[in-house]
Design a protein around this motif. Structure first.
Motif, PDB file in Angstrom:
ATOM      1  N   GLY A 154      -8.487  12.999  -5.015  1.00 55.87           N
ATOM      2  CA  GLY A 154      -8.867  13.466  -3.696  1.00 55.87           C
ATOM      3  C   GLY A 154      -8.628  12.453  -2.594  1.00 55.87           C
ATOM      4  N   GLY A 155      -8.151  11.270  -2.955  1.00 50.48           N
ATOM      5  CA  GLY A 155      -7.829  10.242  -1.964  1.00 50.48           C
ATOM      6  C   GLY A 155      -6.446   9.687  -2.205  1.00 50.48           C
ATOM      7  N   TRP A 156      -6.271   8.426  -1.882  1.00 48.94           N
ATOM      8  CA  TRP A 156      -4.967   7.791  -1.980  1.00 48.94           C
ATOM      9  C   TRP A 156      -5.096   6.394  -2.565  1.00 48.94           C
ATOM     10  CZ3 TRP A 156      -0.793  10.734  -0.726  1.00 48.94           C
ATOM     11  CH2 TRP A 156      -1.020  11.849   0.080  1.00 48.94           C
ATOM     12  N   VAL A 157      -4.059   5.969  -3.274  1.00 49.96           N
ATOM     13  CA  VAL A 157      -3.962   4.615  -3.791  1.00 49.96           C
ATOM     14  C   VAL A 157      -2.662   4.006  -3.269  1.00 49.96           C
ATOM     15  CG1 VAL A 157      -3.724   3.166  -5.838  1.00 49.96           C
ATOM     16  CG2 VAL A 157      -5.295   5.107  -5.867  1.00 49.96           C
ATOM     17  N   ALA A 158      -2.760   2.848  -2.620  1.00 52.91           N
ATOM     18  CA  ALA A 158      -1.579   2.173  -2.084  1.00 52.91           C
ATOM     19  C   ALA A 158      -0.985   1.232  -3.119  1.00 52.91           C
ATOM     20  CB  ALA A 158      -1.943   1.394  -0.821  1.00 52.91           C
ATOM     21  N   ILE A 159       0.336   1.137  -3.123  1.00 52.25           N
ATOM     22  CA  ILE A 159       1.055   0.265  -4.046  1.00 52.25           C
ATOM     23  C   ILE A 159       1.197  -1.122  -3.423  1.00 52.25           C
ATOM     24  CG2 ILE A 159       3.273  -0.153  -5.178  1.00 52.25           C
ATOM     25  CD1 ILE A 159       3.658   2.885  -5.260  1.00 52.25           C
ATOM     26  N   ALA A 160       0.838  -2.131  -4.180  1.00 55.91           N
ATOM     27  CA  ALA A 160       1.033  -3.517  -3.743  1.00 55.91           C
ATOM     28  C   ALA A 160       2.228  -4.084  -4.502  1.00 55.91           C
ATOM     29  CB  ALA A 160      -0.220  -4.347  -4.017  1.00 55.91           C
ATOM     30  N   GLY A 161       3.382  -4.056  -3.886  1.00 55.41           N
ATOM     31  CA  GLY A 161       4.593  -4.524  -4.549  1.00 55.41           C
ATOM     32  C   GLY A 161       5.420  -5.396  -3.636  1.00 55.41           C
ATOM     33  N   GLU A 162       6.538  -5.882  -4.149  1.00 54.68           N
ATOM     34  CA  GLU A 162       7.455  -6.729  -3.390  1.00 54.68           C
ATOM     35  C   GLU A 162       8.878  -6.180  -3.515  1.00 54.68           C
ATOM     36  OE1 GLU A 162       6.967  -9.276  -1.301  1.00 54.68           O
ATOM     37  OE2 GLU A 162       4.797  -8.959  -1.494  1.00 54.68           O
ATOM     38  N   GLY A 163       9.000  -4.885  -3.184  1.00 54.67           N
ATOM     39  CA  GLY A 163      10.281  -4.200  -3.350  1.00 54.67           C
ATOM     40  C   GLY A 163      11.387  -4.706  -2.463  1.00 54.67           C
ATOM     41  N   GLY A 164      11.058  -5.493  -1.444  1.00 48.38           N
ATOM     42  CA  GLY A 164      12.111  -6.057  -0.611  1.00 48.38           C
ATOM     43  C   GLY A 164      12.974  -7.055  -1.332  1.00 48.38           C
TER      44      GLY A 164
END
Length: 328
Positions: A154-164
């Motif tokens: 029912g909410g959101w989870v943000a991804i903590a990555g270094e895709g750059g």
């Protein structure tokens, strides 16, 4: 860390990039005031920058603070990739007398802002309507930020990555030549950030100059953008076109990786300044050039974020969640 104390206001919110530090005070739930931007280079440490801001704001005591920073946050010690600041989160909290100091990657914070951004601060570049599902986020500034937002409970989870820092993937012979130029300069690994950033604009321009038999290092990124947007310099125009095409390829790779049916969002400090040129650039054609998945990417909407300080909204949401508060 949080001490379990009451959650008074004001709260300090910050978005720290490699060039600028953006600060605000949340003086009541959802109310941001005293927004200020300080050049990072003007302060020896993060603590110095925060103290300077708080003195300028002349605020009463701050107990809770949250910072989005252009860097991985994997433990207590932070060494910025694109700036010289290095610090312990806990030592910084103690030095400033905060009860809570939350640090998260700046693009993780920006991803957390996506559900809250007003529609009139988003400019759509192609595609159809978003569906409920993952949202992808990519943006170029001093570096290349990459994140995503996934639906969960029912909410959101943000991804903590270094895709750059994934390997750059050339999509045509022009880009192969750019990749070879960057490899000669920087070594075996050429990341996407090498091209998709402010320094990346300079790198593209330098590669084109060398191919024409001229010296590198003649123009800074700001001048390249200005002359490219005005059309006064053909090489700068070509640089912006190459940049936008490569960003389209990178954004599409992220979109199919995440299954971003909720849309792809473009943040950072560079693309929003391109205005209508971005919509007319090779970006969308390259975004849709996914072979058997062309129909998939063609349907995905892309939005350029034009909010003034969107990451501060995400930091605000992250701090509220960290303190166990319900959404305002």
């Amino acid at each position: 860390m949080s001490t379990g104390q009451p959650n008074p206001f004001p709260r300090l919110l910050a978005d720290i990039g490699g060039t600028n530090a953006r600060f605000a005070l949340e003086t009541a739930p959802g109310v941001l005031e005293d927004i200020d931007v300080l050049p990072c280079k003007d302060y020896p440490t993060l603590v110095d920058a925060i103290r300077s801001y708080l003195e300028r704001a002349a605020t009463r005591a701050v107990h809770h603070a949250a910072i989005g920073i252009a860097n991985p946050v994997t433990g207590d010690y932070v060494q910025m990739t694109n700036h010289h600041w290095a610090f312990s989160i806990e030592a910084t909290r103690q030095a400033l007398g905060f009860a809570t100091l939350l640090l998260l990657n700046d693009f993780t914070a920006l991803a957390m802002s996506l559900p809250f951004l007003p529609a009139d601060e988003l400019v759509q570049v192609g595609g159809g309507e978003p569906r409920h599902g993952a949202k992808a986020l990519i943006g170029a500034g001093t570096g290349l930020g990459v994140s995503g937002l996934l639906p969960h409970g029912g909410g959101w989870v943000a991804i903590a990555g270094e895709g750059g820092h994934v390997a750059f993937a050339p999509g045509n012979e022009e880009e192969v030549a750019l990749w070879r130029y960057a490899q000669r300069r920087f070594g075996e690994h050429v990341s996407a950030e090498r091209f998709l950033s402010g320094p990346g604009l300079e790198l593209i321009y330098d590669a084109l100059a060398e191919a024409d038999g001229e010296a590198a290092g003649q123009l800074p990124a700001a001048a390249i953008s200005e002359r490219g947007l005005s059309g006064s310099c053909p090489r700068c125009v070509q640089t912006l076109a190459l940049f936008c095409g490569m960003l389209g390829n990178a954004a599409a790779n992220l979109a199919v990786t995440l299954g971003a049916v909720g849309g792809v969002y473009i943040g950072g400090g560079i693309v929003p300044r391109f205005g209508e040129l971005f919509a007319q650039s090779p970006f969308r054609a390259r975004f849709e050039a996914k072979g058997r998945f062309r129909d998939y990417t063609r349907a995905l909407p892309v939005y350029v974020i034009h909010s003034a300080y969107p990451a501060l909204t995400g930091v605000q949401a992250a701090l509220r969640e960290h303190l166990g508060e319900r959404d305002a």
